[in-house]
Design an enzyme around this catalytic site. Sequence first.
Site, PDB file in Angstrom:
ATOM      1  N   ILE A 177      49.901  43.650  22.200  1.00 24.62           N
ATOM      2  CA  ILE A 177      49.928  42.185  22.204  1.00 24.62           C
ATOM      3  C   ILE A 177      50.353  41.598  23.547  1.00 24.62           C
ATOM      4  O   ILE A 177      50.254  40.401  23.763  1.00 24.62           O
ATOM      5  CB  ILE A 177      50.857  41.714  21.066  1.00 24.62           C
ATOM      6  N   GLY A 178      50.826  42.482  24.434  1.00 27.61           N
ATOM      7  CA  GLY A 178      51.174  42.019  25.771  1.00 27.61           C
ATOM      8  C   GLY A 178      52.659  41.972  26.074  1.00 27.61           C
ATOM      9  O   GLY A 178      53.094  41.196  26.939  1.00 27.61           O
ATOM     10  N   LYS A 179      53.456  42.803  25.391  1.00 25.37           N
ATOM     11  CA  LYS A 179      54.900  42.800  25.627  1.00 25.37           C
ATOM     12  C   LYS A 179      55.245  43.116  27.077  1.00 25.37           C
ATOM     13  O   LYS A 179      56.147  42.505  27.657  1.00 25.37           O
ATOM     14  CB  LYS A 179      55.610  43.817  24.706  1.00 25.37           C
ATOM     15  N   LYS A 231      63.161  50.521  28.689  1.00 24.55           N
ATOM     16  CA  LYS A 231      62.188  50.922  27.669  1.00 24.55           C
ATOM     17  C   LYS A 231      62.719  52.190  27.028  1.00 24.55           C
ATOM     18  O   LYS A 231      62.437  53.296  27.475  1.00 24.55           O
ATOM     19  CB  LYS A 231      60.826  51.170  28.328  1.00 24.55           C
ATOM     20  N   THR A 241      56.015  56.013  24.002  1.00 30.81           N
ATOM     21  CA  THR A 241      55.090  57.009  23.480  1.00 30.81           C
ATOM     22  C   THR A 241      53.733  56.839  24.156  1.00 30.81           C
ATOM     23  O   THR A 241      53.363  55.751  24.575  1.00 30.81           O
ATOM     24  CB  THR A 241      54.922  56.869  21.958  1.00 30.81           C
ATOM     25  N   GLY A 273      56.238  48.553  19.763  1.00 24.64           N
ATOM     26  CA  GLY A 273      55.706  47.889  18.576  1.00 24.64           C
ATOM     27  C   GLY A 273      56.596  46.755  18.121  1.00 24.64           C
ATOM     28  O   GLY A 273      57.198  46.069  18.931  1.00 24.64           O
ATOM     29  N   PRO A 331      47.956  32.757  29.780  1.00 22.87           N
ATOM     30  CA  PRO A 331      46.522  33.039  29.625  1.00 22.87           C
ATOM     31  C   PRO A 331      46.240  34.529  29.818  1.00 22.87           C
ATOM     32  O   PRO A 331      47.081  35.278  30.314  1.00 22.87           O
ATOM     33  CB  PRO A 331      45.892  32.220  30.749  1.00 22.87           C
ATOM     34  N   LEU A 390      45.049  37.444  31.796  1.00 20.97           N
ATOM     35  CA  LEU A 390      44.972  37.636  33.240  1.00 20.97           C
ATOM     36  C   LEU A 390      43.799  38.546  33.584  1.00 20.97           C
ATOM     37  O   LEU A 390      43.683  39.650  33.043  1.00 20.97           O
ATOM     38  CB  LEU A 390      46.278  38.234  33.768  1.00 20.97           C
TER      39      LEU A 390
END
Length: 235
Positions: A14-16, A38, A42, A113, A203, A205
């Site tokens: 989703i773009g985290k 992080k 995985t 996730g 937006p 990219l």
Amino acid sequence: MGQAYFITGTGTDIGKTIVTSALYLSLQALGKSVTIFKPFQTGIIEESNTYPDISWFEQELGVKGSGFYTLEPETSPHLAIKLTGSQIDVKKVVERVHELEEMYDIVLVEGAGGLAVPLIERSDSFYMTKDFIRDCGMPAVFVSTCGLGAIHHVVTTHSYAQIHDICVKTIVYNHYRPEDRIQNDNIETIEKLTGLVGLACIPTLADVRKDLRSLTLDLLRDQDYTQQLKEVFKA
């Protein structure tokens, strides 16, 4: 002492990482000392033998040592741990979060996730992402798309957070198209249903490496964004 914030998605891919990067650059521009962590990564890139998010943070942002546990299978952490036979010490991960809080004003902890992702399978239960968040005492920041399905994904994720006493500070919308009537209505509906106030609409990219910093500069020109950024992150 600083504060860690958990960056979580309301869906997969989703773009985290992009949002975490934009927040990192924005908060640095406000003069805060910031790092990215992080804890569970995985999915290795076999061609380069690197882990994508950790590699991105190091090469593009200059963040050293952002990883902790790296697991080659591109699966949920609990399955990757089973498949590789890895030994995971959650206490050490929590301790690392607190160590980073001692070193920086703000620690952006990017999840694997969403909130309901299992991290470790035990004999009679699962250690879930929401358990890790609570053990670290972190508020959460949501990352969501704003197209079809977004209302359901955000509302159910927000309800899950409330049930488990996780404080959600704000939401960032990714892949936003300002001309899209559905997206704009979804954002308005999400915020009415959850009470969340959106921090930014980002937006898609075309070239993330080239466009990320110019995006951040555009965001920082918006006084509403900078003001809310200061409020959310106590910057």
